[in-house]
Design a protein around this motif. Structure first.
Motif, PDB file in Angstrom:
ATOM      1  N   ALA A 180       0.867  -1.181   0.000  1.00  0.00           N
ATOM      2  CA  ALA A 180       0.000   0.000   0.000  1.00  0.00           C
ATOM      3  C   ALA A 180       0.903   1.231   0.000  1.00  0.00           C
ATOM      4  O   ALA A 180       1.897   1.277   0.725  1.00  0.00           O
ATOM      5  CB  ALA A 180      -0.902  -0.007   1.227  1.00  0.00           C
ATOM      6  N   GLN A 240       0.831   5.590   0.000  1.00  0.00           N
ATOM      7  CA  GLN A 240       0.066   6.833   0.085  1.00  0.00           C
ATOM      8  C   GLN A 240       0.892   7.944  -0.540  1.00  0.00           C
ATOM      9  O   GLN A 240       2.011   8.213  -0.108  1.00  0.00           O
ATOM     10  CB  GLN A 240      -0.288   7.196   1.524  1.00  0.00           C
ATOM     11  CG  GLN A 240      -1.126   8.475   1.577  1.00  0.00           C
ATOM     12  CD  GLN A 240      -1.784   8.675   2.920  1.00  0.00           C
ATOM     13  OE1 GLN A 240      -2.461   7.796   3.415  1.00  0.00           O
ATOM     14  NE2 GLN A 240      -1.593   9.855   3.497  1.00  0.00           N
ATOM     15  N   LYS A 284       1.501  11.920  -1.486  1.00  0.00           N
ATOM     16  CA  LYS A 284       1.189  13.221  -0.900  1.00  0.00           C
ATOM     17  C   LYS A 284       0.137  13.940  -1.745  1.00  0.00           C
ATOM     18  O   LYS A 284      -0.027  13.645  -2.939  1.00  0.00           O
ATOM     19  CB  LYS A 284       2.448  14.072  -0.791  1.00  0.00           C
ATOM     20  CG  LYS A 284       3.003  14.477  -2.140  1.00  0.00           C
ATOM     21  CD  LYS A 284       4.252  15.309  -2.022  1.00  0.00           C
ATOM     22  CE  LYS A 284       4.726  15.695  -3.426  1.00  0.00           C
ATOM     23  NZ  LYS A 284       5.910  16.491  -3.417  1.00  0.00           N
ATOM     24  N   GLU A 285      -0.561  14.874  -1.125  1.00  0.00           N
ATOM     25  CA  GLU A 285      -1.547  15.670  -1.853  1.00  0.00           C
ATOM     26  C   GLU A 285      -0.860  16.470  -2.953  1.00  0.00           C
ATOM     27  O   GLU A 285       0.223  17.021  -2.750  1.00  0.00           O
ATOM     28  CB  GLU A 285      -2.269  16.617  -0.905  1.00  0.00           C
ATOM     29  CG  GLU A 285      -3.326  17.451  -1.587  1.00  0.00           C
ATOM     30  CD  GLU A 285      -4.157  18.272  -0.610  1.00  0.00           C
ATOM     31  OE1 GLU A 285      -5.089  18.938  -1.080  1.00  0.00           O
ATOM     32  OE2 GLU A 285      -3.880  18.247   0.591  1.00  0.00           O
ATOM     33  N   HIS A 321      -9.411   5.403  -5.510  1.00  0.00           N
ATOM     34  CA  HIS A 321     -10.227   6.630  -5.528  1.00  0.00           C
ATOM     35  C   HIS A 321     -11.031   6.690  -6.818  1.00  0.00           C
ATOM     36  O   HIS A 321     -10.640   6.100  -7.825  1.00  0.00           O
ATOM     37  CB  HIS A 321      -9.339   7.870  -5.403  1.00  0.00           C
ATOM     38  CG  HIS A 321      -8.536   7.897  -4.152  1.00  0.00           C
ATOM     39  ND1 HIS A 321      -9.031   8.363  -2.968  1.00  0.00           N
ATOM     40  CD2 HIS A 321      -7.281   7.469  -3.905  1.00  0.00           C
ATOM     41  CE1 HIS A 321      -8.111   8.232  -2.034  1.00  0.00           C
ATOM     42  NE2 HIS A 321      -7.035   7.691  -2.570  1.00  0.00           N
ATOM     43  N   PRO A 367      -4.404  13.428  -0.060  1.00  0.00           N
ATOM     44  CA  PRO A 367      -3.475  12.324  -0.343  1.00  0.00           C
ATOM     45  C   PRO A 367      -4.206  11.214  -1.089  1.00  0.00           C
ATOM     46  O   PRO A 367      -5.397  11.011  -0.890  1.00  0.00           O
ATOM     47  CB  PRO A 367      -3.036  11.849   1.043  1.00  0.00           C
ATOM     48  CG  PRO A 367      -3.403  12.946   1.982  1.00  0.00           C
ATOM     49  CD  PRO A 367      -4.564  13.666   1.373  1.00  0.00           C
ATOM     50  N   ARG A 368      -3.491  10.492  -1.918  1.00  0.00           N
ATOM     51  CA  ARG A 368      -4.092   9.415  -2.712  1.00  0.00           C
ATOM     52  C   ARG A 368      -3.452   8.082  -2.341  1.00  0.00           C
ATOM     53  O   ARG A 368      -2.238   8.005  -2.146  1.00  0.00           O
ATOM     54  CB  ARG A 368      -3.924   9.688  -4.206  1.00  0.00           C
ATOM     55  CG  ARG A 368      -4.641  10.945  -4.703  1.00  0.00           C
ATOM     56  CD  ARG A 368      -6.127  10.876  -4.461  1.00  0.00           C
ATOM     57  NE  ARG A 368      -6.838  11.946  -5.154  1.00  0.00           N
ATOM     58  CZ  ARG A 368      -8.147  12.029  -5.201  1.00  0.00           C
ATOM     59  NH1 ARG A 368      -8.910  11.135  -4.599  1.00  0.00           N
ATOM     60  NH2 ARG A 368      -8.728  13.018  -5.849  1.00  0.00           N
ATOM     61  N   LYS A 369      -4.295   7.047  -2.257  1.00  0.00           N
ATOM     62  CA  LYS A 369      -3.839   5.716  -1.866  1.00  0.00           C
ATOM     63  C   LYS A 369      -3.771   4.802  -3.084  1.00  0.00           C
ATOM     64  O   LYS A 369      -4.697   4.773  -3.888  1.00  0.00           O
ATOM     65  CB  LYS A 369      -4.790   5.116  -0.833  1.00  0.00           C
ATOM     66  CG  LYS A 369      -4.801   5.871   0.475  1.00  0.00           C
ATOM     67  CD  LYS A 369      -5.807   5.262   1.428  1.00  0.00           C
ATOM     68  CE  LYS A 369      -5.896   6.093   2.695  1.00  0.00           C
ATOM     69  NZ  LYS A 369      -6.948   5.565   3.592  1.00  0.00           N
TER      70      LYS A 369
END
Length: 159
Positions: A26, A28, A30-31, A64, A149-151
């Motif tokens: 997984a 993550q 950053k924005e 997402h 943030p995107r996963k």
């Protein structure tokens, strides 16, 4: 004796591919602001087990519905700017016919752009590296003004 069907498939797979390795991570991100962003190096550094794979595949999946992934040119940043211009013109904000508009003017267009580009990419692995063409890289396609943030889920497999 009787095994559950998924165990039969798993055992068959293992017996046919005894050297198969599978790794999943997984990640993550950053924005980022709206736009098309190269994330290839972040992916590679997040799953160093790629180097163990001589012949295999890497799937990258974004968890997402208002952002997407694609593979495209990694050299000239104007390509990414043109992508943003094209998709903003093609799928405009504030269309009065959108029903889903309570999360902001950029939300429904973000869902449509994500549907057009897709939620995953599949990249061949060769000799421990992505087998890209000369100018290819992985883009995070951020379709929201403030997406957060995107996963991602990154899975590599091979021998």
């Amino acid at each position: 004796y009787f095994q559950k069907p998924y165990l039969l498939v798993q055992n068959l797979f293992v017996s046919l591919c005894p050297n198969m390795k599978i790794h999943q991570q997984a990640v993550q991100l950053k924005e980022r602001k709206r736009g098309f962003h190269l994330i290839t190096n972040e992916i590679v550094s997040s799953i160093p087990q790629i180097s163990e794979i001589t012949t295999g595949m890497c799937q990258i999946f974004i968890q997402h519905t208002s952002a997407s992934l694609t593979v495209n040119e990694n050299a000239d940043p104007t390509v990414r700017a043109d992508f943003e211009m094209y998709f903003s013109k093609t799928v405009p904000e504030n269309d009065p016919e959108y029903l889903h508009d309570y999360e902001g003017a950029d939300d429904m267009p973000a869902h449509l752009k994500a549907a057009l580009l897709g939620s995953s990419v599949l990249i061949p692995i060769r000799n421990g590296r992505f087998a890209f063409g000369t100018w290819q890289g992985v883009y995070l396609c951020e379709h929201r003004n403030y997406g957060g943030p995107r996963k991602l889920i990154v899975t590599v497999w091979g021998e």
